[in-house]
Design a protein around this motif. Structure first.
Motif, PDB file in Angstrom:
ATOM      1  N   SER A   1      49.609 -11.546  42.229  1.00  0.00           N
ATOM      2  CA  SER A   1      50.805 -12.381  42.094  1.00  0.00           C
ATOM      3  C   SER A   1      51.953 -11.524  41.565  1.00  0.00           C
ATOM      4  O   SER A   1      51.738 -10.446  41.007  1.00  0.00           O
ATOM      5  CB  SER A   1      50.550 -13.538  41.135  1.00  0.00           C
ATOM      6  OG  SER A   1      50.421 -13.070  39.811  1.00  0.00           O
ATOM      7  N   LEU A   2      53.142 -12.028  41.756  1.00  0.00           N
ATOM      8  CA  LEU A   2      54.313 -11.323  41.240  1.00  0.00           C
ATOM      9  C   LEU A   2      54.322 -11.295  39.710  1.00  0.00           C
ATOM     10  O   LEU A   2      54.826 -10.363  39.101  1.00  0.00           O
ATOM     11  CB  LEU A   2      55.600 -11.961  41.761  1.00  0.00           C
ATOM     12  CG  LEU A   2      55.867 -11.747  43.256  1.00  0.00           C
ATOM     13  CD1 LEU A   2      57.109 -12.520  43.681  1.00  0.00           C
ATOM     14  CD2 LEU A   2      56.019 -10.286  43.583  1.00  0.00           C
TER      15      LEU A   2
ATOM     16  N   LYS B   1      52.174  -8.415  38.722  1.00  0.00           N
ATOM     17  CA  LYS B   1      52.907  -7.181  39.010  1.00  0.00           C
ATOM     18  C   LYS B   1      53.966  -6.926  37.944  1.00  0.00           C
ATOM     19  O   LYS B   1      54.124  -5.812  37.466  1.00  0.00           O
ATOM     20  CB  LYS B   1      53.567  -7.266  40.385  1.00  0.00           C
ATOM     21  CG  LYS B   1      54.418  -6.054  40.710  1.00  0.00           C
ATOM     22  CD  LYS B   1      55.174  -6.243  41.993  1.00  0.00           C
ATOM     23  CE  LYS B   1      56.112  -5.083  42.231  1.00  0.00           C
ATOM     24  NZ  LYS B   1      56.880  -5.242  43.444  1.00  0.00           N
TER      25      LYS B   1
ATOM     26  N   HIS C   1      53.766  -8.085  46.004  1.00  0.00           N
ATOM     27  CA  HIS C   1      53.033  -8.077  44.746  1.00  0.00           C
ATOM     28  C   HIS C   1      52.106  -6.879  44.550  1.00  0.00           C
ATOM     29  O   HIS C   1      51.711  -6.607  43.432  1.00  0.00           O
ATOM     30  CB  HIS C   1      52.273  -9.386  44.552  1.00  0.00           C
ATOM     31  CG  HIS C   1      51.214  -9.654  45.575  1.00  0.00           C
ATOM     32  ND1 HIS C   1      51.498 -10.276  46.749  1.00  0.00           N
ATOM     33  CD2 HIS C   1      49.908  -9.381  45.573  1.00  0.00           C
ATOM     34  CE1 HIS C   1      50.390 -10.393  47.457  1.00  0.00           C
ATOM     35  NE2 HIS C   1      49.410  -9.854  46.768  1.00  0.00           N
ATOM     36  N   GLN C   2      51.764  -6.120  45.574  1.00  0.00           N
ATOM     37  CA  GLN C   2      50.877  -4.976  45.367  1.00  0.00           C
ATOM     38  C   GLN C   2      51.597  -3.635  45.470  1.00  0.00           C
ATOM     39  O   GLN C   2      51.003  -2.599  45.189  1.00  0.00           O
ATOM     40  CB  GLN C   2      49.716  -5.027  46.356  1.00  0.00           C
ATOM     41  CG  GLN C   2      48.784  -6.182  46.081  1.00  0.00           C
ATOM     42  CD  GLN C   2      47.586  -6.210  47.009  1.00  0.00           C
ATOM     43  OE1 GLN C   2      47.639  -5.735  48.131  1.00  0.00           O
ATOM     44  NE2 GLN C   2      46.493  -6.766  46.521  1.00  0.00           N
TER      45      GLN C   2
END
Length: 93
Positions: free
Chosen positions: A17-18, A21, A49-50
């Motif tokens: 998820s953001l 992150k 998000h990654q």
């Protein structure tokens, strides 16, 4: 005046998820700011998000000192994060 810059591309496959992150990015930025006298921020891919892209800049009197500071920061990030480093762009202006 010499300006040393770096752009570090990281991949965090465990982030889902953001919010996760953001926690990772804030941690990296806080640690680097505390340890080194550089400007640092997330500069790209803020909606993915990654994928993490961090920009770093320092101002110095000599090219050698600027390169040393930037390389120390890059080494510190490599050693203190679980994210995989995909690419590093270093430039001295």
């Amino acid at each position: 005046m010499i300006i040393g810059t770096a752009k570090i591309y990281l991949y965090a496959n465990w982030v889902h998820s953001l919010k996760e992150k953001r926690m990772v990015v804030k941690s990296i930025i806080a640690k680097v700011k505390h340890r080194y006298n550089v400007s640092i921020a997330e500069v790209e891919n803020q909606d993915y998000h990654q994928s993490i892209v961090i920009g770093i800049a320092c101002v110095s009197n000599t090219t050698r000192q600027a390169n040393t500071v930037i390389q120390n920061v890059v080494d510190y990030i490599e050693g203190n994060t679980e994210a995989l480093i995909e690419k590093i762009d270093i430039e001295t202006l």
